[in-house]
Design a protein around this motif. Structure first.
Motif, PDB file in Angstrom:
ATOM      1  N   TYR A 183       4.507   9.868  -0.013  1.00 47.42           N
ATOM      2  CA  TYR A 183       3.683   8.664   0.113  1.00 47.42           C
ATOM      3  C   TYR A 183       4.461   7.690   0.991  1.00 47.42           C
ATOM      4  O   TYR A 183       5.696   7.552   0.847  1.00 47.42           O
ATOM      5  CB  TYR A 183       3.405   8.020  -1.239  1.00 47.42           C
ATOM      6  CG  TYR A 183       2.260   8.647  -1.996  1.00 47.42           C
ATOM      7  CD1 TYR A 183       0.957   8.162  -1.866  1.00 47.42           C
ATOM      8  CD2 TYR A 183       2.479   9.712  -2.860  1.00 47.42           C
ATOM      9  CE1 TYR A 183      -0.097   8.732  -2.578  1.00 47.42           C
ATOM     10  CE2 TYR A 183       1.431  10.290  -3.567  1.00 47.42           C
ATOM     11  CZ  TYR A 183       0.150   9.791  -3.420  1.00 47.42           C
ATOM     12  OH  TYR A 183      -0.892  10.355  -4.114  1.00 47.42           O
TER      13      TYR A 183
ATOM     14  N   GLU B  45      -2.553   8.653 -10.900  1.00 47.44           N
ATOM     15  CA  GLU B  45      -2.997   7.780  -9.818  1.00 47.44           C
ATOM     16  C   GLU B  45      -4.093   6.834 -10.327  1.00 47.44           C
ATOM     17  O   GLU B  45      -5.004   7.240 -11.048  1.00 47.44           O
ATOM     18  CB  GLU B  45      -3.535   8.606  -8.653  1.00 47.44           C
ATOM     19  CG  GLU B  45      -3.952   7.756  -7.461  1.00 47.44           C
ATOM     20  CD  GLU B  45      -4.284   8.572  -6.216  1.00 47.44           C
ATOM     21  OE1 GLU B  45      -4.776   7.975  -5.234  1.00 47.44           O
ATOM     22  OE2 GLU B  45      -4.047   9.795  -6.228  1.00 47.44           O
TER      23      GLU B  45
ATOM     24  N   SER C  43      -1.384   2.148  -8.264  1.00 47.68           N
ATOM     25  CA  SER C  43      -0.561   3.217  -8.825  1.00 47.68           C
ATOM     26  C   SER C  43       0.897   2.781  -8.867  1.00 47.68           C
ATOM     27  O   SER C  43       1.299   1.833  -8.188  1.00 47.68           O
ATOM     28  CB  SER C  43      -0.700   4.504  -8.005  1.00 47.68           C
ATOM     29  OG  SER C  43      -2.051   4.907  -7.929  1.00 47.68           O
TER      30      SER C  43
ATOM     31  N   THR D  23      -3.176   2.329  -3.934  1.00 53.99           N
ATOM     32  CA  THR D  23      -3.430   3.653  -3.357  1.00 53.99           C
ATOM     33  C   THR D  23      -4.899   3.842  -2.978  1.00 53.99           C
ATOM     34  O   THR D  23      -5.238   4.743  -2.216  1.00 53.99           O
ATOM     35  CB  THR D  23      -3.025   4.769  -4.349  1.00 53.99           C
ATOM     36  OG1 THR D  23      -3.569   4.479  -5.642  1.00 53.99           O
ATOM     37  CG2 THR D  23      -1.510   4.873  -4.457  1.00 53.99           C
ATOM     38  N   ASN D  24      -5.765   2.957  -3.528  1.00 52.26           N
ATOM     39  CA  ASN D  24      -7.192   3.031  -3.187  1.00 52.26           C
ATOM     40  C   ASN D  24      -7.775   1.624  -3.292  1.00 52.26           C
ATOM     41  O   ASN D  24      -8.137   1.175  -4.379  1.00 52.26           O
ATOM     42  CB  ASN D  24      -7.921   3.991  -4.123  1.00 52.26           C
ATOM     43  CG  ASN D  24      -9.348   4.273  -3.669  1.00 52.26           C
ATOM     44  OD1 ASN D  24      -9.989   3.422  -3.038  1.00 52.26           O
ATOM     45  ND2 ASN D  24      -9.839   5.456  -3.977  1.00 52.26           N
TER      46      ASN D  24
ATOM     47  N   LEU E  44       4.993   3.874   1.819  1.00 54.94           N
ATOM     48  CA  LEU E  44       4.768   2.556   1.225  1.00 54.94           C
ATOM     49  C   LEU E  44       5.052   1.459   2.231  1.00 54.94           C
ATOM     50  O   LEU E  44       6.069   1.511   2.956  1.00 54.94           O
ATOM     51  CB  LEU E  44       5.660   2.353  -0.006  1.00 54.94           C
ATOM     52  CG  LEU E  44       5.163   2.933  -1.348  1.00 54.94           C
ATOM     53  CD1 LEU E  44       4.894   4.426  -1.252  1.00 54.94           C
ATOM     54  CD2 LEU E  44       6.145   2.611  -2.463  1.00 54.94           C
TER      55      LEU E  44
ATOM     56  N   THR F 268       0.823  -1.215   0.000  1.00 55.13           N
ATOM     57  CA  THR F 268       0.000   0.000   0.000  1.00 55.13           C
ATOM     58  C   THR F 268       0.855   1.263   0.000  1.00 55.13           C
ATOM     59  O   THR F 268       2.033   1.248   0.371  1.00 55.13           O
ATOM     60  CB  THR F 268      -0.909   0.041   1.242  1.00 55.13           C
ATOM     61  OG1 THR F 268      -0.084   0.016   2.425  1.00 55.13           O
ATOM     62  CG2 THR F 268      -1.868  -1.138   1.254  1.00 55.13           C
ATOM     63  N   ALA F 269       0.218   2.344  -0.431  1.00 57.08           N
ATOM     64  CA  ALA F 269       0.836   3.674  -0.368  1.00 57.08           C
ATOM     65  C   ALA F 269      -0.201   4.651   0.185  1.00 57.08           C
ATOM     66  O   ALA F 269      -1.324   4.721  -0.323  1.00 57.08           O
ATOM     67  CB  ALA F 269       1.297   4.114  -1.749  1.00 57.08           C
ATOM     68  N   VAL F 270       0.186   5.359   1.226  1.00 56.88           N
ATOM     69  CA  VAL F 270      -0.705   6.337   1.853  1.00 56.88           C
ATOM     70  C   VAL F 270      -0.038   7.704   1.789  1.00 56.88           C
ATOM     71  O   VAL F 270       1.127   7.853   2.190  1.00 56.88           O
ATOM     72  CB  VAL F 270      -1.001   5.957   3.322  1.00 56.88           C
ATOM     73  CG1 VAL F 270      -1.877   7.024   3.974  1.00 56.88           C
ATOM     74  CG2 VAL F 270      -1.669   4.593   3.400  1.00 56.88           C
ATOM     75  N   LYS F 271      -0.766   8.699   1.306  1.00 55.20           N
ATOM     76  CA  LYS F 271      -0.196  10.035   1.171  1.00 55.20           C
ATOM     77  C   LYS F 271      -0.176  10.749   2.525  1.00 55.20           C
ATOM     78  O   LYS F 271      -1.180  10.817   3.223  1.00 55.20           O
ATOM     79  CB  LYS F 271      -1.006  10.855   0.163  1.00 55.20           C
ATOM     80  CG  LYS F 271      -0.359  12.191  -0.182  1.00 55.20           C
ATOM     81  CD  LYS F 271      -1.148  12.916  -1.268  1.00 55.20           C
ATOM     82  CE  LYS F 271      -0.481  14.233  -1.634  1.00 55.20           C
ATOM     83  NZ  LYS F 271      -1.250  14.971  -2.664  1.00 55.20           N
TER      84      LYS F 271
ATOM     85  N   MET G 125       5.370   9.702  -8.186  1.00 60.25           N
ATOM     86  CA  MET G 125       4.312   8.873  -8.757  1.00 60.25           C
ATOM     87  C   MET G 125       4.522   8.830 -10.265  1.00 60.25           C
ATOM     88  O   MET G 125       4.715   9.859 -10.912  1.00 60.25           O
ATOM     89  CB  MET G 125       2.927   9.414  -8.419  1.00 60.25           C
ATOM     90  CG  MET G 125       1.799   8.580  -9.045  1.00 60.25           C
ATOM     91  SD  MET G 125       0.139   9.143  -8.590  1.00 60.25           S
ATOM     92  CE  MET G 125       0.010   8.499  -6.913  1.00 60.25           C
TER      93      MET G 125
ATOM     94  N   PHE H 248       5.080   3.899  -8.663  1.00 63.37           N
ATOM     95  CA  PHE H 248       6.012   4.880  -8.112  1.00 63.37           C
ATOM     96  C   PHE H 248       7.437   4.562  -8.544  1.00 63.37           C
ATOM     97  O   PHE H 248       7.797   3.394  -8.729  1.00 63.37           O
ATOM     98  CB  PHE H 248       5.948   4.888  -6.577  1.00 63.37           C
ATOM     99  CG  PHE H 248       4.701   5.497  -6.022  1.00 63.37           C
ATOM    100  CD1 PHE H 248       4.645   6.856  -5.725  1.00 63.37           C
ATOM    101  CD2 PHE H 248       3.567   4.724  -5.806  1.00 63.37           C
ATOM    102  CE1 PHE H 248       3.488   7.426  -5.221  1.00 63.37           C
ATOM    103  CE2 PHE H 248       2.412   5.279  -5.304  1.00 63.37           C
ATOM    104  CZ  PHE H 248       2.365   6.639  -5.009  1.00 63.37           C
TER     105      PHE H 248
END
Length: 382
Positions: A148, A228, A182, A172-173, A150, A140-143, A224, A184
């Motif tokens: 972000y 996205e 997404s 990302t979602n 990871l 996962t990646a959370v902003k 990114m 990176f």
């Protein structure tokens, strides 16, 4: 369709053939024994421009099309497949994503370093729970602010121990499924990036695959790659368009095996005559030659289609399937012709035989290619 090569590509092809035959082949057994590509081979590869095959001239690369690349890959495929994989993974899935989907700032920052070979590229998609079902990613990646974060684990990542720049696919979602994935650009020195266990493989010595562990790995928002949610779609495009290159490498290996098998069959005598005069052996050589020629034509046809920006989803899957299966059949026949000698460790046939097996698995298994082909046929006939 035009498969003609211009003079610059023909000259490069000749230079690469000379380099492969004189330099890389001379250390092939050393690569196998040491599980390492000698430094001088890497440096000579840089001088030839082999790390910049896929990168436009604007960023220091050679900027040649897929037909031209296949001509070079065919030469590279005629030597130790560990070396072939190091170059192929970098110039294929390791850099193509940046070339195709990167913005100008990203290209200017990374591509010149990758073209020169100063920085090696890798592609990180596969996970313990996401192999053939690549959409089932768990990383996962959370902003958070301008970064972000990871978290997750990738495995079987080719060039992991050598690479400096990774194209990494993450979620990302989660609610959007494949549309929530997404991509990176991740540098090996980013905080939270670690190389895990290095895999001990059946073949491809000198080419290293390993885990990538992302523990609160900090990646700048500007890293990114593409939009996205388009990471999975772009990953499929990268894999699809790269299949002609992989087939060309398989083609080179097949040609090398045919050359070795034919030479041996002319020299080896049984029952008072060279074994090539025995119909069973002659037929195996004939079958190998036919399959290789078919693979050559198919490879360059799909390469031309890629250069023409045509939809190659079905054809590329067919080529990946046919190329890898052909390589395995040719390797099997070459070993059979060599008899007991072909089975002995330290002899090239045995090495090619082991190295061939992974081609039916990596970058999409043979079974997955059949699924893709069938899906495309359903669309065409519906």
């Amino acid at each position: 369709m035009d498969f003609q090569l211009d003079e610059d590509i023909l000259l490069l092809k000749e230079n690469v053939r000379d380099f492969i035959q004189k330099e890389v082949e001379a250390v092939a057994e050393q690569i196998e024994a040491d599980d390492k590509i000698p430094k001088h081979i890497i440096e000579m590869s840089k001088e030839l421009g082999l790390f910049g095959l896929s990168i436009p001239e604007k960023y220091g690369g050679l900027g040649i099309g897929m037909v031209g690349k296949c001509a070079i890959y065919e030469e590279i495929g005629q030597t130790h497949n560990g070396y072939t994989t190091l170059i192929g993974a970098h110039t294929g899935i390791g850099t193509v994503g940046l070339v195709e989907f990167g913005n100008e700032q990203q290209k200017e920052k990374y591509l010149p370093l990758m073209a020169s070979g100063e920085k090696i590229g890798a592609f990180a998609l596969t996970e313990p729970e996401a192999g053939s079902n690549a959409a089932n990613l768990q990383t996962t990646a959370v902003k958070k602010g301008d970064k972000y974060i990871l978290n997750g684990t990738k495995h079987y990542i080719t060039n992991a121990t050598e690479a400096d720049i990774f194209t990494v696919m993450v979620v990302t979602n989660r609610s959007k499924g494949a549309r929530g994935i997404s991509a990176f650009i991740v540098e090996k020195d980013f905080p939270g990036f670690h190389i895990g266990a290095v895999e001990q493989k059946m073949g491809l010595r000198g080419s290293h695959s390993a885990e990538i562990i992302l523990e609160d790995c900090e990646v700048p928002v500007e890293n990114m790659l593409g939009e996205e949610g388009e990471g999975y779609i772009n990953a499929l495009k990268i894999l699809t368009n790269g299949r002609a290159g992989l087939a060309a490498r398989n083609l080179g290996s097949c040609q090398k095996l045919l050359d070795m098998a034919t030479t041996y069959a002319l020299e080896r005598k049984q029952f008072g005559v060279p074994i090539i005069e025995h119909q069973a052996v002659a037929h195996m050589l004939a079958e190998m030659a036919v399959e290789i020629e078919a693979l050559r034509s198919f490879t360059y046809r799909v390469a031309w289609m890629v250069d023409e920006r045509k939809n190659v989803i079905k054809e590329a899957a067919m080529l990946k399937l046919y190329g890898s299966e052909t390589y395995n059949r040719v390797a099997d026949k070459a070993l059979q012709i060599h008899g007991g000698l072909g089975y002995i460790a330290g002899y090239p046939i045995e090495r090619f035989y082991r190295d061939a097996r992974i081609t039916r698995i990596y970058e999409g298994t043979s079974e997955i290619q059949k699924n893709i082909i069938a899906k495309q046929l359903m669309k065409e006939y519906s």
